[in-house]
Scaffold this motif. Sequence first.
Motif, PDB file in Angstrom:
ATOM      1  N   GLN A  61       0.895  -1.230   0.016  1.00  0.00           N
ATOM      2  CA  GLN A  61      -0.172  -0.042  -0.008  1.00  0.00           C
ATOM      3  C   GLN A  61       0.931   1.318  -0.132  1.00  0.00           C
ATOM      4  OE1 GLN A  61      -2.762  -0.279   3.474  1.00  0.00           O
ATOM      5  NE2 GLN A  61      -3.803  -2.364   2.361  1.00  0.00           N
ATOM      6  N   GLU A  62       1.970   1.128   0.681  1.00  0.00           N
ATOM      7  CA  GLU A  62       2.966   2.349   1.040  1.00  0.00           C
ATOM      8  C   GLU A  62       3.361   2.540  -0.696  1.00  0.00           C
ATOM      9  OE1 GLU A  62       5.655   1.313   3.450  1.00  0.00           O
ATOM     10  OE2 GLU A  62       4.649   1.757   5.240  1.00  0.00           O
ATOM     11  N   ASN A  63       3.311   1.586  -1.545  1.00  0.00           N
ATOM     12  CA  ASN A  63       4.132   1.609  -3.021  1.00  0.00           C
ATOM     13  C   ASN A  63       2.735   2.049  -3.894  1.00  0.00           C
ATOM     14  OD1 ASN A  63       7.056   0.865  -3.228  1.00  0.00           O
ATOM     15  ND2 ASN A  63       6.194  -0.557  -1.827  1.00  0.00           N
ATOM     16  N   GLY A  64       1.772   2.438  -3.403  1.00  0.00           N
ATOM     17  CA  GLY A  64       0.375   2.791  -4.086  1.00  0.00           C
ATOM     18  C   GLY A  64      -0.286   1.870  -4.822  1.00  0.00           C
ATOM     19  N   MET A  65      -0.293   0.727  -4.456  1.00  0.00           N
ATOM     20  CA  MET A  65      -0.973  -0.513  -4.659  1.00  0.00           C
ATOM     21  C   MET A  65      -2.065  -0.735  -3.807  1.00  0.00           C
ATOM     22  SD  MET A  65       0.698  -1.808  -7.301  1.00  0.00           S
ATOM     23  CE  MET A  65       0.228  -3.271  -7.642  1.00  0.00           C
ATOM     24  N   LYS A  66      -3.277  -1.148  -4.190  1.00  0.00           N
ATOM     25  CA  LYS A  66      -4.476  -1.436  -3.575  1.00  0.00           C
ATOM     26  C   LYS A  66      -4.918  -2.761  -3.737  1.00  0.00           C
ATOM     27  CE  LYS A  66      -9.236   0.274  -2.933  1.00  0.00           C
ATOM     28  NZ  LYS A  66     -10.442   0.848  -3.419  1.00  0.00           N
ATOM     29  N   CYS A  80      -3.605  -0.168  -8.967  1.00  0.00           N
ATOM     30  CA  CYS A  80      -2.430   1.050  -8.799  1.00  0.00           C
ATOM     31  C   CYS A  80      -3.211   2.265  -8.839  1.00  0.00           C
ATOM     32  CB  CYS A  80      -1.381   0.588  -9.622  1.00  0.00           C
ATOM     33  SG  CYS A  80      -0.107   1.657  -9.290  1.00  0.00           S
ATOM     34  N   GLU A  81      -3.059   2.948  -7.900  1.00  0.00           N
ATOM     35  CA  GLU A  81      -3.893   4.334  -7.874  1.00  0.00           C
ATOM     36  C   GLU A  81      -3.161   5.453  -9.175  1.00  0.00           C
ATOM     37  OE1 GLU A  81      -1.121   6.422  -4.377  1.00  0.00           O
ATOM     38  OE2 GLU A  81      -3.384   5.834  -4.041  1.00  0.00           O
ATOM     39  N   ASN A  82      -1.903   4.872  -9.358  1.00  0.00           N
ATOM     40  CA  ASN A  82      -1.304   5.788 -10.247  1.00  0.00           C
ATOM     41  C   ASN A  82      -1.757   5.327 -11.834  1.00  0.00           C
ATOM     42  OD1 ASN A  82      -0.113   7.538  -8.585  1.00  0.00           O
ATOM     43  ND2 ASN A  82       1.693   5.976  -8.398  1.00  0.00           N
ATOM     44  N   MET A 343       5.192  -0.363 -15.732  1.00  0.00           N
ATOM     45  CA  MET A 343       3.777   0.240 -16.173  1.00  0.00           C
ATOM     46  C   MET A 343       3.759   1.889 -15.940  1.00  0.00           C
ATOM     47  SD  MET A 343       0.636  -0.524 -17.147  1.00  0.00           S
ATOM     48  CE  MET A 343      -0.063   0.806 -17.665  1.00  0.00           C
ATOM     49  N   GLY A 344       3.760   2.504 -17.235  1.00  0.00           N
ATOM     50  CA  GLY A 344       3.876   3.693 -17.297  1.00  0.00           C
ATOM     51  C   GLY A 344       2.661   4.499 -17.392  1.00  0.00           C
TER      52      GLY A 344
END
Length: 424
Positions: A61-66, A80-82, A343-344
């Motif tokens: 989660q700290e790396n932006g993954m849900k 991924c929120e991004n 993943m860009g």
Amino acid sequence: MVEEEPLSATAFRQAEKKFQLHRTQKLQLSKGRLRGKGWVEKETDFSEVIDVRGCDDTTIQENGMKLTSAPAAHQKIYSCENHPGFYLLPGALTLEEQVNLIEAAWVDFPNPPAKTNLFNQYGDLPNLFEAAASGLHLQTQTQAETPLSRAHPATNSTAETSEAANMLEVSQDLENSECCEEGSVSMGCSEMAVQPRLVRDGGGGEPSISNSSEGNCASDSMGVEEPPLDRQRQSNTHWVRHSGGPSAKTLLRKLRWATLGPHFDWTEREYVTSKPYRQLPEQLEAIGLRFADMVGIPFKPDAALVNYYYKGSTIGGHKDDAEQDMSQPIVSLSLGCPAVFLMGGETRDVPPTPLFLHSGDAVILSGAARGCYHGVPRVLVAGDQQQIEGFGLTSEDEPEKLSRFSERMQHTRINISIRNVLQT
């Protein structure tokens, strides 16, 4: 007019260079001259690569993954929120499914009317894997009827005989070296990795996979090519015990991709439906539907691209945007060796998220992620930096069916991307 930023300076390209395989040549002074004495791989820092199989949920989660899940299937699903529309399903394929797909990828999927990267040079190559296992060679009717003294002599070729150009890219530091032999397929001398390179390499739905070597810019699997055969000679190919033609084993090592469903013409940027093509196997259709359903996305799969990666193989950052219906997802399956996946975003200036993909994992690109850059800068084969876990299928787990592929899969990654290419 503002000049475009060099590709080498983009965030995506910097990430590719960071994780790609780099080698330097060992040099030794001998008789007053510096001579090459093998190659040394530079150590790569993978600490920034997210591995959902090896991290706790808090770190992820700290790396932006849900993390979500598909309760009925007992399947973890990471988003991924991004990167909205991106989904990672770790271990989505059962062991039995992985074994069946590995067998099909070698034995069945390259069979005609499916097209492979070898078609423009050699024509259809039915039963290539079995021919390689039997020690057979390629021969044509014309060759069989031609006296040996008049047969077309083997010469070096750069294999630039295809109808379409694919992006070919490799990362390899070959310091103080002029290693590309005349007639070999150039795979990345000096700073070639800084810029992607267009070469004629057979046409496919995606940029083709490049492959670096163990101390030579042309690897043994991409080495000296036999001369192109014209279409009349290609049409009557068959396997024989002894021939002046290339061995099936050599051709199998050169296999880089196979297309199931309409073949993609890279020059025209369209799928060719007017020529015979291999229907998408029901097995892949069912898997694609199952995974798309887990994330609630409608899907009508009718094609797939099978890619074969080896040590040093990369696929440069690209978009899969040639399909007519971009609302249809792409379901991508990983088999064999683990890889770093980037993943860009919509442009190469967006910093990509690096993730490890392991055998049995599935990635889904949908929505906004469907039009984003992505790529594979690194494949980790058995023996590479052993702190990375998950080198394909282990011998303790593999069924008897996998025994003839186990050694090969310790050094190979297979990716199968299932998609919709026909009008719906």
